[in-house]
Design an enzyme around this catalytic site. Structure first.
Site, short mmCIF file in Angstrom:
data_model
loop_
_atom_site.label_atom_id
_atom_site.label_comp_id
_atom_site.label_asym_id
_atom_site.label_seq_id
_atom_site.Cartn_x
_atom_site.Cartn_y
_atom_site.Cartn_z
N LYS A 251 0.85 -1.19 0.00
CA LYS A 251 0.00 0.00 0.00
C LYS A 251 0.89 1.24 0.00
CE LYS A 251 -3.93 1.96 2.58
NZ LYS A 251 -4.85 1.76 3.71
N SER B 231 -10.03 -0.58 6.95
CA SER B 231 -9.41 -0.38 5.64
C SER B 231 -8.69 -1.60 5.06
CB SER B 231 -8.43 0.79 5.68
OG SER B 231 -9.14 2.00 5.74
N SER C 149 -9.77 1.74 2.81
CA SER C 149 -8.92 2.52 1.94
C SER C 149 -7.87 1.70 1.18
CB SER C 149 -8.21 3.59 2.77
OG SER C 149 -7.33 2.99 3.70
#
Length: 483
Positions: A75, A174, A150
């Site tokens: 990420k 997330s 997210s």
């Protein structure tokens, strides 16, 4: 479907080289990225160089870690030395960290092959990856829908098999919510189990880094690799890390599972409720005892979170001012430069949360909002403590719905926030939570089952998740367009 163990065996048996595996995955990324858009930055040269080192190790007859030569995605809020780290924000579009995060350093040291940095909601604020300052990632099961957020880029990359495993971060759901939307396994560890050093902070008392995999075992192997004490993170727990693979058993005899009553109320899609109830029947068939548990303060999780998280974010994001790093707008005065830089660099949702947090921390409202939210957070934790006196693991849906259409909720922040209704209380209590696939709706979209454990009981989550996974075949299904 390719697992870590399968690829490891191919490497050890010299059926494939690490460079061949890396090349295959990089080619797959090139083929699928125009549609899925999981990545913000690709690192093919680094991946091939790392794979080459693994092949040299094999040639020397050295033993390999399970993750050596395994393609992994990160990420893009994890600092990677020499590789852009943007947090999907325009304010950091030119930022290349001078240091490596603890978790990514551990993966490099073990020989993992980093294929790229994945898309996210800007600064990890969002539930759909639509808040990215660069592009929207698509859900591999239906390209017109969101992958969740997210960590949507990481979840989509694993679902589309653009990598074997990936790292995400989870502040209010997330990792688990995109895992649910994309039909993969995602785990948020106990707060403090994994070092946050080098994770760009959103809400420091809630953030935690965790793994995505297509199987429970892959997630367990990746957690094993990144967990552990780090003196560079003051919230890191100094405890021995068990071998999580030893807990992957198939019988649940003697295990007590509690169903959180409050997660089956208004707003839960009927198809999601049915899938979770069928999963509970399966867990019972595997030997577990099922009982209903009440966590009455669970419903205060969402308002509590949207006071605490933005408050911490408004402090954490004060550092982006155009002086130290990131973009800088031309201006006549210092205040003007701050204003222009932040106005241009931050997206709408980030601005919304900064303003929310600044408001709740302001002198006249601090006691009424922030202090009160901290007290309610303690009450939510007490509900969980009480529940774990009578059960080992708690179960709920991961998200009230399956993946929604891109653009469907962007105009209504509150309806978007409801996507994390089931996951947020777990962060507020600092507990481990895991999402795994438990079915599909009528449109072929994945449904996620959330397992919640007591503090540091990731072992029990892996045990229950693995037993359920082995008794079902949801994890074997693949998005048709990626075949």
């Amino acid at each position: 479907m390719t697992s870590i163990r399968q690829l490891h065996q191919q490497l050890v048996n010299k059926e494939k080289t690490a460079v061949e595996i890396a090349t295959e995955f990089l080619a797959r990324i090139q083929a699928l990225e125009p549609q899925v858009k999981s990545f913000l930055h690709l690192t093919p040269d680094l991946a091939l160089a790392q794979a080459q080192k693994v092949d040299e190790k094999i040639a020397r007859g050295e033993s390999l870690h399970l993750l050596a030569g395994i393609p992994i995605a990160l990420k893009d809020n994890l600092c990677t030395k020499g590789i852009p780290t943007t947090c999907a924000s325009r304010i950091l579009e030119n930022f290349v960290p001078p240091y490596e995060s603890t978790v990514t350093q551990k993966l490099r040291d073990l020989g993992a092959v980093i294929v790229g940095k994945t898309n996210l909601d800007e600064f990890a604020m969002g539930s759909s990856t639509e808040n990215s300052g660069y592009h929207v990632t698509a859900n591999p099961w239906d390209l017109s829908r969101v992958p969740g957020g997210s960590s949507g880029g990481s979840a989509a990359a694993v679902a589309a098999q653009e990598c074997v495993v990936a790292l995400g971060s989870d502040t209010g759901g997330s990792i688990r919510q995109p895992a649910s939307f994309c039909g993969v396994v995602g785990l948020k560890p106990t707060y403090g189990l994994v070092s946050r050093f080098g994770l760009v902070a959103y809400a420091s008392s809630l953030d935690q880094i965790g793994p995505f995999g297509r199987t429970v075992e892959d997630a367990a192997i990746l957690l094993q690799a990144i967990a552990g004490y780090d003196p560079q993170d003051s919230t890191s727990l100094n405890l021995p890390i068990p071998d999580y693979s030893q807990f992957l058993k198939t019988s649940l005899k003697g295990l007590k599972i509690g169903v959180i009553k409050e997660t089956f109320g208004e707003g839960l899609d009927q198809v999601v409720a049915e899938a979770v109830n069928q999963a509970l029947a399966q867990l019972k068939a595997l030997g577990a005892t099922i009982k209903e548990i009440s966590c009455p303060r669970f419903r205060y999780g969402l308002p509590t979170y949207y006071i605490i998280a933005p408050s911490e974010a408004s402090a954490n994001l004060a550092r982006y001012d155009g002086v130290k790093y990131g973009i800088r707008e031309d201006a006549d005065s210092l205040i003007d430069m701050y204003t222009k830089t932040r106005a241009k660099g931050f997206g709408a949702e980030v601005k919304r949360r900064i303003m929310l947090g600044t408001y709740t921390l302001s002198a006249g409202y601090y006691d009424a909002y922030y202090l009160k939210a901290q007290k309610v957070r303690t009450l939510i934790k007490e509900d969980f403590d009480r529940a774990f006196q009578s059960v080992d693991v708690l179960v709920s849906p991961t998200s009230p719905t399956t993946a929604f259409k891109a653009g469907e909720k962007t105009a209504d922040p509150l309806s978007m926030y409801l996507s994390d209704l089931m996951t947020i209380p777990v962060n507020l209590a600092g507990l481990p939570g895991l999402s795994l696939p438990c079915g599909f709706d009528g449109q072929g979209l994945p449904i996620g089952l959330q397992l919640v454990g007591n503090v540091l009981r990731e072992d029990q989550l892996f045990h229950v998740a693995h037993a359920y996974e082995q008794a079902t075949d949801w994890h074997k299904r693949q998005p048709s367009f990626t075949n």
